[in-house]
Structure formats: C-alpha cells, structure tokens
Design a protein around this motif. Structure first.
Motif, short mmCIF file in Angstrom:
data_model
loop_
_atom_site.label_atom_id
_atom_site.label_comp_id
_atom_site.label_asym_id
_atom_site.label_seq_id
_atom_site.Cartn_x
_atom_site.Cartn_y
_atom_site.Cartn_z
N SER A 1 0.87 -1.18 0.00
CA SER A 1 0.00 0.00 0.00
C SER A 1 0.90 1.23 0.00
CB SER A 1 -0.87 0.00 1.27
OG SER A 1 -1.62 -1.17 1.33
N GLY A 2 0.32 2.36 0.21
CA GLY A 2 1.12 3.58 0.37
C GLY A 2 1.02 4.56 -0.78
N ALA A 3 0.40 4.15 -1.91
CA ALA A 3 0.36 5.06 -3.05
C ALA A 3 -0.50 6.29 -2.74
CB ALA A 3 -0.19 4.33 -4.28
N ILE A 4 -1.64 6.06 -2.15
CA ILE A 4 -2.53 7.21 -1.88
C ILE A 4 -1.89 8.13 -0.84
CG2 ILE A 4 -4.78 7.89 -0.92
CD1 ILE A 4 -5.92 5.36 -2.37
N ASN B 1 0.36 -3.72 -6.29
CA ASN B 1 -0.62 -2.84 -5.65
C ASN B 1 -1.90 -2.97 -6.46
OD1 ASN B 1 -1.88 -0.97 -3.99
ND2 ASN B 1 -0.48 0.71 -4.46
N ASP C 1 -5.22 1.28 -8.72
CA ASP C 1 -6.20 2.24 -8.20
C ASP C 1 -6.76 3.17 -9.28
OD1 ASP C 1 -6.14 1.43 -5.46
OD2 ASP C 1 -4.19 2.38 -5.27
N ASP D 1 -9.20 -3.13 -0.80
CA ASP D 1 -8.18 -3.04 0.25
C ASP D 1 -7.09 -4.06 -0.06
OD1 ASP D 1 -8.54 -5.59 2.05
OD2 ASP D 1 -10.54 -4.88 1.49
N ASN D 2 -5.89 -3.71 0.34
CA ASN D 2 -4.76 -4.57 0.00
C ASN D 2 -4.66 -5.81 0.88
OD1 ASN D 2 -4.03 -3.12 -2.19
ND2 ASN D 2 -2.17 -2.23 -1.29
N VAL E 1 -6.84 2.06 4.85
CA VAL E 1 -8.19 1.50 4.83
C VAL E 1 -8.21 0.15 5.53
CG1 VAL E 1 -9.05 2.61 2.73
CG2 VAL E 1 -7.76 0.52 2.53
N1 GLU Z 1 -4.04 0.76 -2.98
C1 GLU Z 1 -4.05 1.69 -1.89
C2 GLU Z 1 -2.76 2.52 -1.88
O1 GLU Z 1 -1.77 2.13 -2.44
C3 GLU Z 1 -4.07 0.99 -0.55
C4 GLU Z 1 -5.22 0.18 -0.18
C5 GLU Z 1 -4.98 -0.44 1.19
O2 GLU Z 1 -4.12 0.05 1.93
O3 GLU Z 1 -5.62 -1.42 1.53
O4 GLU Z 1 -2.76 3.54 -1.25
#
Ligand code: GLU
Length: 256
Positions: A49-52, A134, A137, A148-149, A208
């Motif tokens: 995760s971490g992209a957002i 990932n 998104d 959710d990841n 999330v």
């Molecule tokens: N795909 C989202 C991101 O990279 C994260 C989703 C998650 O944390 O479950 O921010």
C-alpha cells in the motif's frame, strides 16, 4: 503449495511516518529483511500500500479526496514515488524491483489471472527479482476493485500458491480487547463472532480496512490452505523472526 514462498503485505502505516510522508529509512530496513530472506531461499511477493498516502503528501492534501477520480489521480502520483523508493533500496542489494498493478477484475478473469500467474512464476524463478503488487487504483472502480490490499494480498497468495501470507501492520496483531490494553492473540484456528468482534473498523485518512479486512484476508487465504500471520512491521527484524519460527503476532491457521 510452494515451500518458503511468502506473500508479504505492507500497510500504509508501516511505510509512512506519522506526518504521512513515505518513511524511506524504514522501507530500506524492510528491503534489507527481504534481501536476507531471499538469500536464504525464500521466494517473496510484496503487496504494498502507500500510493494514496504518498500522493496526498506530494499534492499537499490533509484530507483523503472524496471524489473517486481525485483519489485515483492521487494514487497514480503516489505510486511512482513509492516504487522509486523501493527501487532505490533494492538496488543496494542487487535485487530488481518489478511492479504489477492488479484489480479484482484481473484476478476474477481466468485468462488474465493465468497471465499474471505465469508472469509471477517467471519473476520468482529468477531469484533476484522482487515483484511488488498494488491495486491498479487508477482504474479500479466499484465494479472491479478489491478495495483493500489485505484481501488483494490474500488473492495473490492463492494465485501463487504461497505457503504463508504475512500481513505487516502498525500494531502487534489481533488483540484481546479493542482499547489497546489487551494482549496479542497468538494463535487462531477458527474465526467466530467473538473474534470478529475484536477487529476494529475502517482505518484513517491514509489507510483502509483496519483489522476487519485482515481477518477477511485470512479467511480467503485459508481456503487455499495458506496460514496468515498478522504482525507489527515496525518490530525490528520481524521477517527473519517469523522465518525462525519465533512466535510474533497472530498466526491464523483455519481449516480450509
Ligand atoms: N491501494 C491503496 C494505496 O496504495 C491501498 C489500499 C490499502 O491500503 O488497503 O494507497
């Protein structure tokens, strides 16, 4: 099921500092642990995760965007930053990073999931490549997203027939009480309403799912005979500790 093939899910909280910026030093540390495991013959797939969160920082947003297209745009900006941080850290260990962006629509399609599986098998066979996955998104709307990841990592673990799914988060595991004062539940062999009640609801501005989706992930993984471990990604050397069977976090081994 493949021995020593692990899918490791890294939550946003593990990868970012309190102010939300990507924690480069900690990514470096985790990558060091991946390198040690890979040298010892483990095959690893990371779901990160971490992209957002990274996108929010770059775009200087305090609030998670509410409009889907803005959130998606934010992820596209953050994803490139996230991957460049991994790339940089992996380079020091002479490991190549590879990126796969998937949606539920891909995993649900026979052809596309088979293609993803063949690609992953090839990458893993090279022994010096770390696939980092990932959710895609940018295109994942309500119809095709996992959302959710935690669950995404469970689907990936099933796809690659991993023997363990390791969910690294910012707490020590599933706790005996919700107030933060409880103890870690070390082992679970079944999930009943009482255990589910110990999982708190959705996360914060940047992440999330909370514990709820981790238990759902454990159930998905169990259907493929995979054991799930939920542990604290900030505990030093957490992955070598798990490899040495030093009991950390919550181990969930449900009957398939
Ligand atoms: N795909 C989202 C991101 O990279 C994260 C989703 C998650 O944390 O479950 O921010």
């Amino acid at each position: 099921m493949k021995n020593h093939r692990w899918v490791i899910k890294l939550g946003t909280g593990v990868l970012s500092r309190k102010n939300g910026t990507i924690d480069t030093r900690h990514i470096g540390e985790l990558v060091g642990q991946f390198a040690t495991l890979m040298q010892n013959g483990h095959e690893l797939v990371v779901v990160s995760s971490g992209a957002i969160a990274a996108g929010m920082t770059i775009m200087q947003l305090d609030q998670r965007p509410k409009k889907t297209n803005e959130l998606q745009a934010c992820a596209t900006i953050g994803q490139i930053e996230l991957m460049s941080q991994y790339q940089h850290a992996l380079h020091r260990h002479k490991i190549l990073g590879s990126q796969l962006l998937l949606t539920y629509g891909d995993l649900d399609s026979k052809t596309r999931s088979r293609n993803a599986s063949l690609t992953l098998e090839y990458l893993l066979s090279q022994k010096r490549i770390l696939p980092i996955i990932n959710e895609n998104d940018a295109i994942a709307n309500e119809e095709i997203k996992v959302g959710d990841n935690d669950r995404l990592s469970a689907y990936v673990a099933s796809l690659v027939q991993a023997d363990k799914l390791i969910i690294l988060t910012s707490i020590d595991g599933l706790m005996t009480s919700l107030d933060g004062k409880g103890k870690v539940i070390k082992r679970l062999t079944k999930l009943d309403d009482q255990t589910r009640g110990l999982a708190s609801g959705p996360g914060s501005q940047r992440n999330v799912g909370g514990m709820v989706t981790k238990l759902l992930a454990a159930e998905i993984a169990a259907k493929a005979g995979i054991t799930t471990i939920i542990a604290n990604g900030r505990t030093p050397d957490i992955l070598p500790k798990i490899a040495a069977n030093k009991f950390v976090g919550t181990t969930i081994k449900l009957s398939a």
